[in-house]
Design a protein around this motif. Structure first.
Motif, PDB file in Angstrom:
ATOM      1  N   GLN B 184      -8.894 -10.868   1.657  1.00 20.21           N
ATOM      2  CA  GLN B 184      -8.271  -9.674   2.213  1.00 20.21           C
ATOM      3  C   GLN B 184      -7.295  -9.052   1.229  1.00 20.21           C
ATOM      4  OE1 GLN B 184      -6.567 -10.694   5.998  1.00 20.21           O
ATOM      5  NE2 GLN B 184      -8.479 -11.611   6.745  1.00 20.21           N
ATOM      6  N   LEU B 185      -6.644  -9.904   0.392  1.00 15.93           N
ATOM      7  CA  LEU B 185      -5.690  -9.391  -0.578  1.00 15.93           C
ATOM      8  C   LEU B 185      -6.343  -8.439  -1.571  1.00 15.93           C
ATOM      9  CD1 LEU B 185      -3.602 -12.592  -1.400  1.00 15.93           C
ATOM     10  CD2 LEU B 185      -2.855 -10.592  -0.120  1.00 15.93           C
ATOM     11  N   GLU B 186      -7.643  -8.720  -1.873  1.00 15.50           N
ATOM     12  CA  GLU B 186      -8.343  -7.862  -2.833  1.00 15.50           C
ATOM     13  C   GLU B 186      -8.408  -6.408  -2.352  1.00 15.50           C
ATOM     14  OE1 GLU B 186     -11.411 -11.124  -4.763  1.00 15.50           O
ATOM     15  OE2 GLU B 186     -12.140  -9.203  -4.018  1.00 15.50           O
ATOM     16  N   GLY B 187      -8.387  -6.237  -1.006  1.00 18.27           N
ATOM     17  CA  GLY B 187      -8.489  -4.877  -0.463  1.00 18.27           C
ATOM     18  C   GLY B 187      -7.165  -4.111  -0.441  1.00 18.27           C
ATOM     19  N   LEU B 188      -6.068  -4.776  -0.757  1.00 21.63           N
ATOM     20  CA  LEU B 188      -4.758  -4.123  -0.702  1.00 21.63           C
ATOM     21  C   LEU B 188      -4.535  -3.250  -1.925  1.00 21.63           C
ATOM     22  CD1 LEU B 188      -2.546  -7.115   0.480  1.00 21.63           C
ATOM     23  CD2 LEU B 188      -3.566  -5.319   1.874  1.00 21.63           C
ATOM     24  N   GLU B 192       0.832  -1.602  -0.885  1.00 25.50           N
ATOM     25  CA  GLU B 192       0.740  -2.681   0.106  1.00 25.50           C
ATOM     26  C   GLU B 192       1.094  -4.025  -0.524  1.00 25.50           C
ATOM     27  OE1 GLU B 192      -3.256  -1.845   1.101  1.00 25.50           O
ATOM     28  OE2 GLU B 192      -2.755  -0.885   3.005  1.00 25.50           O
ATOM     29  N   LEU B 193       0.645  -4.190  -1.765  1.00 25.86           N
ATOM     30  CA  LEU B 193       0.961  -5.447  -2.462  1.00 25.86           C
ATOM     31  C   LEU B 193       2.466  -5.568  -2.706  1.00 25.86           C
ATOM     32  CD1 LEU B 193      -1.914  -5.653  -5.095  1.00 25.86           C
ATOM     33  CD2 LEU B 193      -1.433  -7.322  -3.307  1.00 25.86           C
ATOM     34  N   ARG B 195       4.796  -4.162  -0.947  1.00 25.48           N
ATOM     35  CA  ARG B 195       5.441  -4.436   0.343  1.00 25.48           C
ATOM     36  C   ARG B 195       5.315  -5.909   0.716  1.00 25.48           C
ATOM     37  NH1 ARG B 195       3.843   0.452   3.147  1.00 25.48           N
ATOM     38  NH2 ARG B 195       2.002  -0.632   3.877  1.00 25.48           N
ATOM     39  N   LEU B 196       4.121  -6.409   0.528  1.00 21.91           N
ATOM     40  CA  LEU B 196       3.875  -7.828   0.822  1.00 21.91           C
ATOM     41  C   LEU B 196       4.779  -8.715  -0.027  1.00 21.91           C
ATOM     42  CD1 LEU B 196       2.142  -9.934   2.309  1.00 21.91           C
ATOM     43  CD2 LEU B 196       0.496  -9.779   0.437  1.00 21.91           C
ATOM     44  N   SER B 197       4.921  -8.335  -1.286  1.00 17.01           N
ATOM     45  CA  SER B 197       5.750  -9.103  -2.190  1.00 17.01           C
ATOM     46  C   SER B 197       7.210  -9.098  -1.751  1.00 17.01           C
ATOM     47  CB  SER B 197       5.625  -8.520  -3.604  1.00 17.01           C
ATOM     48  OG  SER B 197       6.484  -9.183  -4.477  1.00 17.01           O
ATOM     49  N   GLN B 198       7.696  -7.898  -1.368  1.00 11.60           N
ATOM     50  CA  GLN B 198       9.096  -7.790  -0.931  1.00 11.60           C
ATOM     51  C   GLN B 198       9.322  -8.591   0.357  1.00 11.60           C
ATOM     52  OE1 GLN B 198       9.602  -3.563  -0.555  1.00 11.60           O
ATOM     53  NE2 GLN B 198       9.695  -3.261  -2.799  1.00 11.60           N
ATOM     54  N   MET B 199       8.337  -8.545   1.218  1.00 16.23           N
ATOM     55  CA  MET B 199       8.447  -9.292   2.469  1.00 16.23           C
ATOM     56  C   MET B 199       8.536 -10.802   2.198  1.00 16.23           C
ATOM     57  SD  MET B 199       5.842  -9.221   5.710  1.00 16.23           S
ATOM     58  CE  MET B 199       4.613 -10.155   4.858  1.00 16.23           C
ATOM     59  N   LEU B 200       7.675 -11.262   1.289  1.00 14.11           N
ATOM     60  CA  LEU B 200       7.679 -12.701   0.974  1.00 14.11           C
ATOM     61  C   LEU B 200       9.004 -13.096   0.311  1.00 14.11           C
ATOM     62  CD1 LEU B 200       4.047 -13.091  -0.387  1.00 14.11           C
ATOM     63  CD2 LEU B 200       4.970 -14.082   1.711  1.00 14.11           C
TER      64      LEU B 200
END
Lengths: 194, 207
Positions: B184-188, B192-193, B195-200
């Motif tokens: 699923q990450l490949e589709g980001l 989005e990546l 955002r995901l990084s900041q969230m983590l």
């Protein structure tokens, strides 16, 4: 430094005149030595040329512990031995045959030309080492030290070969005084085994 | 029979007149008294007088040249090439040139092919792909990449590691099971990546 060694070094550096000087210096004594062993010009000439060629093309094997002259005589002697072995035969004349052939009664008879040939034939009847030793000592005027160096043996061995060889040659002469043997042999045909 | 070998051994020298006066006198006295040695002396003299036929001056004059030609023919390695007077060098065999050529080629190959020969002098001369791999190993900021570049990167990564995974299919299967969200990450996209990084990151800070 030995004059021959100087000439050799100059030849190695490409000096053709040094080569010619060395050949001229030793060509006649070597020819004489070889001729006395083979008793004909063609073989002597062939072996003489091979001797020089082998000496000059094999200089890496010449360790300079002996003289260049001795090195040449060693090569000539070995080539002459090989010459007869390659031909598969050695001229062989028994001492008795020499007495039959010439039938001389006294040593004085030997002084005649024909009997000199007989004596030469008698030389061929000697064992190889004795024959070469006597030849080098009597006909080539080499010292026992030089003979030992050429034949790669001790001085004592070269002296022993000389005494045995000369003693056998003298046997020819002493047998001439044996009239009984002469009478027995006089009717036989001359022959030389080959 | 006389056993005086010392006298007998000197008879050829006596005949050739090569003895000192004392020794000469001793031998003369001995020969006068010893018939055996006198006979031996006559025999040796007879042999020594035999002459070897001389093949003639033309033979001797040509011998040196004949031998020299034969020596050159049998020993071409000793032939020398003269560039100018005083500067000569030996002409080498063909195999010598061949050996030299092989050494030169091997040296050039070693110098110009650093990837195949680690530690060679050209090891630092890396090509562009090698630079990219080093940069990737050190970490890359994917936020600076465009979408197309990111797609290219994903494609490259799939191709690059396909062989590795193909060697270990069981591990690949295990990885796919354990990390099924990776597909699923490949589709980001980049945002989005990020955002995901900041969230983590924030979750990590919160513990």
């Amino acid at each position: 430094m030995d004059q021959d060694i100087e000439l050799l070094d100059r030849f190695i550096d490409g000096d053709q005149e040094s080569f010619e000087e060395l050949v001229r210096k030793y060509q006649k004594p070597l020819y004489s030595f070889i001729w006395r062993m083979v008793n004909n010009h063609d073989d002597a000439s062939d072996i003489l040329q091979k001797t020089f060629v082998q000496a000059f093309t094999g200089l890496k094997r010449f360790e300079r512990r002996s003289s260049f002259k001795t090195w040449l005589y060693q090569i000539a002697m070995n080539l002459t031995k090989n010459h007869y072995r390659d031909r598969g035969r050695v001229d062989f004349v028994s001492l008795d045959d020499v007495v039959i052939k010439k039938n001389p009664r006294t040593l004085e008879n030997l002084i005649q030309k024909e009997t000199r040939t007989a004596l030469r034939s008698a030389m061929t009847a000697l064992p190889e080492k004795q024959r070469i030793t006597v030849l080098l000592r009597v006909q080539e005027n080499k010292t026992f030290e030089e003979i030992a160096s050429i034949m790669q043996c001790t001085i004592g061995t070269s002296k022993a070969n000389y005494h045995h060889g000369v003693q056998k040659l003298k046997t020819i002469v002493s047998e001439q005084d044996n009239s009984e043997v002469q009478d027995q042999m006089s009717g036989e045909t001359d022959h030389v085994r080959k | 029979m006389c056993e005086n070998n010392r006298i007998k051994e000197r008879l050829p020298d006596y005949r050739d007149g090569r003895l000192e006066s004392d020794e000469l006198r001793n031998i003369e006295v001995h020969l006068a008294a010893c018939e055996d040695c006198a006979m031996e002396f006559r025999l040796l003299s007879l042999m020594a007088e035999e002459q070897v036929p001389d093949p003639g001056e033309p033979y001797w004059a040509g011998l040196s040249d004949r031998v020299y030609r034969e020596v050159l023919r049998k020993q071409p390695a000793t032939a020398r090439f003269t560039l100018f007077e005083g500067f000569t060098f030996p002409i080498m065999h063909r195999w010598s040139w061949a050996t030299a050529a092989v050494i030169v080629l091997a040296s050039l190959t070693w110098y110009l092919a650093p990837a195949q020969m680690p530690g060679g002098p050209g090891a630092d001369l890396m090509d562009e792909s090698a630079v990219s791999e080093v940069a990737f190993d050190d970490g890359i900021d994917m936020t600076v990449l465009s979408e197309s570049e990111l797609d290219d990167l994903v494609t490259w990564a799939s191709t690059q590691y396909a062989a590795l995974f193909a060697d270990e299919p069981a591990d690949l299967l295990l990885m796919a099971t354990d990390n099924e969200n990776e597909d699923q990450l490949e589709g980001l996209n980049v945002r989005e990546l990020n955002r995901l990084s900041q969230m983590l990151d924030s979750r990590n800070k919160e513990g």
